[in-house]
Design a protein around this motif. Structure first.
Motif, mmCIF file in Angstrom:
data_model
loop_
_atom_site.group_PDB
_atom_site.id
_atom_site.type_symbol
_atom_site.label_atom_id
_atom_site.label_comp_id
_atom_site.label_asym_id
_atom_site.label_seq_id
_atom_site.Cartn_x
_atom_site.Cartn_y
_atom_site.Cartn_z
ATOM 1 N N GLY A 157 9.593 5.691 26.939
ATOM 2 C CA GLY A 157 9.368 4.744 28.027
ATOM 3 C C GLY A 157 10.431 3.669 28.037
ATOM 4 N N ALA A 158 11.677 4.080 27.852
ATOM 5 C CA ALA A 158 12.745 3.134 27.541
ATOM 6 C C ALA A 158 13.137 2.221 28.688
ATOM 7 C CB ALA A 158 13.980 3.891 27.040
ATOM 8 N N THR A 159 12.760 2.548 29.917
ATOM 9 C CA THR A 159 13.140 1.661 31.027
ATOM 10 C C THR A 159 12.089 0.593 31.306
ATOM 11 O OG1 THR A 159 12.157 3.135 32.690
ATOM 12 C CG2 THR A 159 14.510 3.447 32.167
ATOM 13 N N GLY A 160 10.931 0.672 30.663
ATOM 14 C CA GLY A 160 9.908 -0.353 30.850
ATOM 15 C C GLY A 160 10.275 -1.646 30.138
ATOM 16 N N GLY A 161 9.420 -2.649 30.276
ATOM 17 C CA GLY A 161 9.706 -3.935 29.669
ATOM 18 C C GLY A 161 9.806 -3.868 28.160
ATOM 19 N N VAL A 162 8.804 -3.277 27.503
ATOM 20 C CA VAL A 162 8.831 -3.165 26.045
ATOM 21 C C VAL A 162 9.968 -2.254 25.608
ATOM 22 C CG1 VAL A 162 7.543 -2.455 23.998
ATOM 23 C CG2 VAL A 162 6.356 -3.578 25.884
ATOM 24 N N GLY A 163 10.095 -1.116 26.285
ATOM 25 C CA GLY A 163 11.107 -0.146 25.891
ATOM 26 C C GLY A 163 12.525 -0.666 26.021
ATOM 27 N N SER A 164 12.843 -1.288 27.152
ATOM 28 C CA SER A 164 14.218 -1.741 27.380
ATOM 29 C C SER A 164 14.607 -2.855 26.415
ATOM 30 C CB SER A 164 14.403 -2.190 28.829
ATOM 31 O OG SER A 164 13.493 -3.219 29.169
ATOM 32 N N ILE A 165 13.698 -3.782 26.143
ATOM 33 C CA ILE A 165 14.023 -4.847 25.194
ATOM 34 C C ILE A 165 14.093 -4.279 23.772
ATOM 35 C CG2 ILE A 165 13.281 -7.053 24.217
ATOM 36 C CD1 ILE A 165 12.225 -7.853 26.927
ATOM 37 N N SER A 166 13.285 -3.280 23.459
ATOM 38 C CA SER A 166 13.387 -2.630 22.151
ATOM 39 C C SER A 166 14.751 -1.984 21.970
ATOM 40 C CB SER A 166 12.285 -1.573 21.991
ATOM 41 O OG SER A 166 11.005 -2.163 21.962
ATOM 42 N N VAL A 167 15.250 -1.315 23.008
ATOM 43 C CA VAL A 167 16.595 -0.728 22.944
ATOM 44 C C VAL A 167 17.616 -1.810 22.642
ATOM 45 C CG1 VAL A 167 18.417 0.379 24.302
ATOM 46 C CG2 VAL A 167 16.056 1.229 24.460
ATOM 47 N N ASP A 168 17.536 -2.915 23.362
ATOM 48 C CA ASP A 168 18.468 -4.029 23.184
ATOM 49 C C ASP A 168 18.414 -4.567 21.752
ATOM 50 O OD1 ASP A 168 19.990 -6.349 23.355
ATOM 51 O OD2 ASP A 168 19.110 -7.011 25.229
ATOM 52 N N LEU A 169 17.210 -4.852 21.257
ATOM 53 C CA LEU A 169 17.062 -5.460 19.935
ATOM 54 C C LEU A 169 17.508 -4.514 18.821
ATOM 55 C CD1 LEU A 169 13.579 -7.252 20.243
ATOM 56 C CD2 LEU A 169 15.860 -8.201 20.625
ATOM 57 N N LEU A 170 17.095 -3.256 18.906
ATOM 58 C CA LEU A 170 17.460 -2.295 17.870
ATOM 59 C C LEU A 170 18.970 -2.089 17.809
ATOM 60 C CD1 LEU A 170 14.619 0.305 18.500
ATOM 61 C CD2 LEU A 170 14.980 -0.919 16.337
ATOM 62 N N ALA A 171 19.600 -1.972 18.965
ATOM 63 C CA ALA A 171 21.054 -1.783 18.995
ATOM 64 C C ALA A 171 21.774 -2.983 18.397
ATOM 65 C CB ALA A 171 21.519 -1.538 20.429
ATOM 66 N N ALA A 172 21.283 -4.174 18.706
ATOM 67 C CA ALA A 172 21.900 -5.387 18.167
ATOM 68 C C ALA A 172 21.812 -5.439 16.650
ATOM 69 C CB ALA A 172 21.242 -6.624 18.772
ATOM 70 N N LEU A 173 20.762 -4.824 16.089
ATOM 71 C CA LEU A 173 20.587 -4.807 14.635
ATOM 72 C C LEU A 173 21.331 -3.653 13.970
ATOM 73 C CD1 LEU A 173 16.771 -5.652 14.551
ATOM 74 C CD2 LEU A 173 18.642 -7.145 13.783
ATOM 75 N N GLY A 174 22.034 -2.848 14.761
ATOM 76 C CA GLY A 174 22.867 -1.790 14.208
ATOM 77 C C GLY A 174 22.243 -0.421 14.170
ATOM 78 N N TYR A 175 21.048 -0.263 14.752
ATOM 79 C CA TYR A 175 20.399 1.046 14.757
ATOM 80 C C TYR A 175 21.014 1.961 15.821
ATOM 81 C CZ TYR A 175 16.676 -0.896 11.827
ATOM 82 O OH TYR A 175 15.961 -1.479 10.796
ATOM 83 N N GLU A 176 21.021 3.234 15.543
ATOM 84 C CA GLU A 176 21.360 4.253 16.541
ATOM 85 C C GLU A 176 20.104 4.491 17.373
ATOM 86 O OE1 GLU A 176 22.433 9.031 16.762
ATOM 87 O OE2 GLU A 176 22.556 7.969 14.841
ATOM 88 N N VAL A 177 20.181 4.197 18.654
ATOM 89 C CA VAL A 177 18.994 4.236 19.507
ATOM 90 C C VAL A 177 19.082 5.408 20.475
ATOM 91 C CG1 VAL A 177 17.558 2.969 21.143
ATOM 92 C CG2 VAL A 177 18.818 1.723 19.370
ATOM 93 N N VAL A 178 18.041 6.240 20.470
ATOM 94 C CA VAL A 178 17.911 7.325 21.442
ATOM 95 C C VAL A 178 16.825 6.910 22.427
ATOM 96 C CG1 VAL A 178 17.373 9.752 21.815
ATOM 97 C CG2 VAL A 178 18.635 9.046 19.760
ATOM 98 N N ALA A 179 17.223 6.704 23.665
ATOM 99 C CA ALA A 179 16.304 6.205 24.691
ATOM 100 C C ALA A 179 15.771 7.375 25.509
ATOM 101 C CB ALA A 179 17.018 5.215 25.602
ATOM 102 N N SER A 180 14.449 7.476 25.596
ATOM 103 C CA SER A 180 13.805 8.541 26.363
ATOM 104 C C SER A 180 13.228 7.965 27.645
ATOM 105 C CB SER A 180 12.697 9.189 25.525
ATOM 106 O OG SER A 180 11.896 10.045 26.306
#
Length: 332
Positions: A157-180
């Motif tokens: 659910g990566a385009t929703g509010g929780v999902g999109s901000i999670s993508v942003d935060l995880l990437a900033a912390l250096g994680y490899e993020v796969v968005a579904s």
């Protein structure tokens, strides 16, 4: 009596719900230690459910919806809050059993409120319940001991509010993020937020959810529930964690015990509603510092409070991407 502009939801004897602009007086608001001039609220799936027949979240009507409230203190009998303080409030019964943010004025107990230091009320409302939930989800991944070098993190659910901000935060912390996501036109946007890879909904078309599938993810941030969560659990790495906060797809979980007893995975429930105020304030401290979303402006669209009813109808059908901030101040 002072007239207060508000959007008020009413339910008739047949169960239909209307949401309309009204002027109410101060006695309409509940008791509370702190009164707030509301600057902003937000559009959340829960807000839409509160004005949907049989939505299951509103306790009674009439109700001023808006589970996110950001504004400035105008009256206070609480020692910790003074006139002029910037504050944010969400969770508990705000917008479901107690009047919420779609009004010029709100009133709450002091232990509902978080004082803002670094964030503006506009930024706090853009983060809102969704961003707060995303921060809690990311913290669950980190607390579990999952580090960036351990492998990719799946966000459903990566385009929703929780999902999109999670993508942003995880990437900033250096994680490899796969968005579904099921939104094919969102790939570039999600990559801009920091996703390493964007894939369609999981499981893919024709793909079965097995008791144990191929290990793919060190962790999962799930905003969907249902079959996608079952798939994610079955494809977690050994010792992985799924931070679970949503049911946009389904409240059902058609899985087995195999991922838990054969791979030692953990399902971490994320609840932003009843979280005690001390812990809530600590997460907001992080959101003002190391967990402040990098792309908040790119994630956020504004609507006037008078346009909120139409936008609430849109979010039920999955037509909203990112965060929608409701402009209350001077919006009536």
């Amino acid at each position: 009596m002072v007239a207060i502009n508000a959007l008020v939801a009413h339910q008739d004897s047949e169960g239909s719900i209307t949401l309309q602009h009204e002027e109410v007086d101060e006695t309409f608001l509940p008791e509370g230690d702190v009164e707030i001039a509301v600057d902003y609220s937000g559009i959340n799936y829960k807000d839409a459910l509160a004005v949907t027949p049989k939505g299951g979240v509103a306790r009674s009507y009439p109700l001023i919806p808006g589970i996110d409230v950001a504004g400035t203190v105008t009256k206070s009998t609480a020692a910790d809050f003074a006139v002029g303080d910037r504050v944010v409030a969400h969770g508990y019964d705000i917008g479901t059993g107690r009047h919420g943010g779609y009004a010029e004025t709100a009133r709450y107990p002091a232990d509902y409120l978080v004082k803002l230091d670094q964030l503006s009320t506009a930024e706090a409302a853009a983060i809102g319940t969704a961003g707060f939930t995303a921060a809690m989800s990311v913290n669950a991944v980190r607390t579990h001991g999952i580090n960036p070098e351990d492998g990719p993190v799946l966000v459903t659910g990566a385009t929703g509010g929780v999902g999109s901000i999670s993508v942003d935060l995880l990437a900033a912390l250096g994680y490899e993020v796969v968005a579904s996501t099921g939104k094919e036109d969102a790939q570039d946007w999600l990559m801009q937020l920091g996703a390493t890879q964007v894939i369609g909904r999981v499981p893919g078309e024709g793909e079965k959810v097995r008791a144990l599938g191929k290990s793919n993810w060190a962790a999962v941030v799930d905003c969907v529930g249902g079959t996608p969560l079952a798939y994610a659990l079955s494809t977690l790495n050994y010792g992985g964690v799924a931070a679970v906060s949503g049911l946009a797809g389904s409240a059902d979980l058609p899985t087995t015990v195999h991922p838990f007893i054969l791979r030692g995975v953990t399902l971490a429930g994320i609840d932003s509603v009843q979280l005690p105020i001390a812990a809530r304030r600590e997460v907001w401290r992080q959101l003002e510092d190391e967990l402040k979303p990098r792309h908040l402006d790119d994630l956020t669209a504004d609507v006037s409070v008078l346009a909120a009813p139409e936008t609430l109808r849109t979010i039920i059908g999955g037509g909203v991407t990112g965060r929608t901030r409701v402009v209350v101040k001077d919006g009536f």
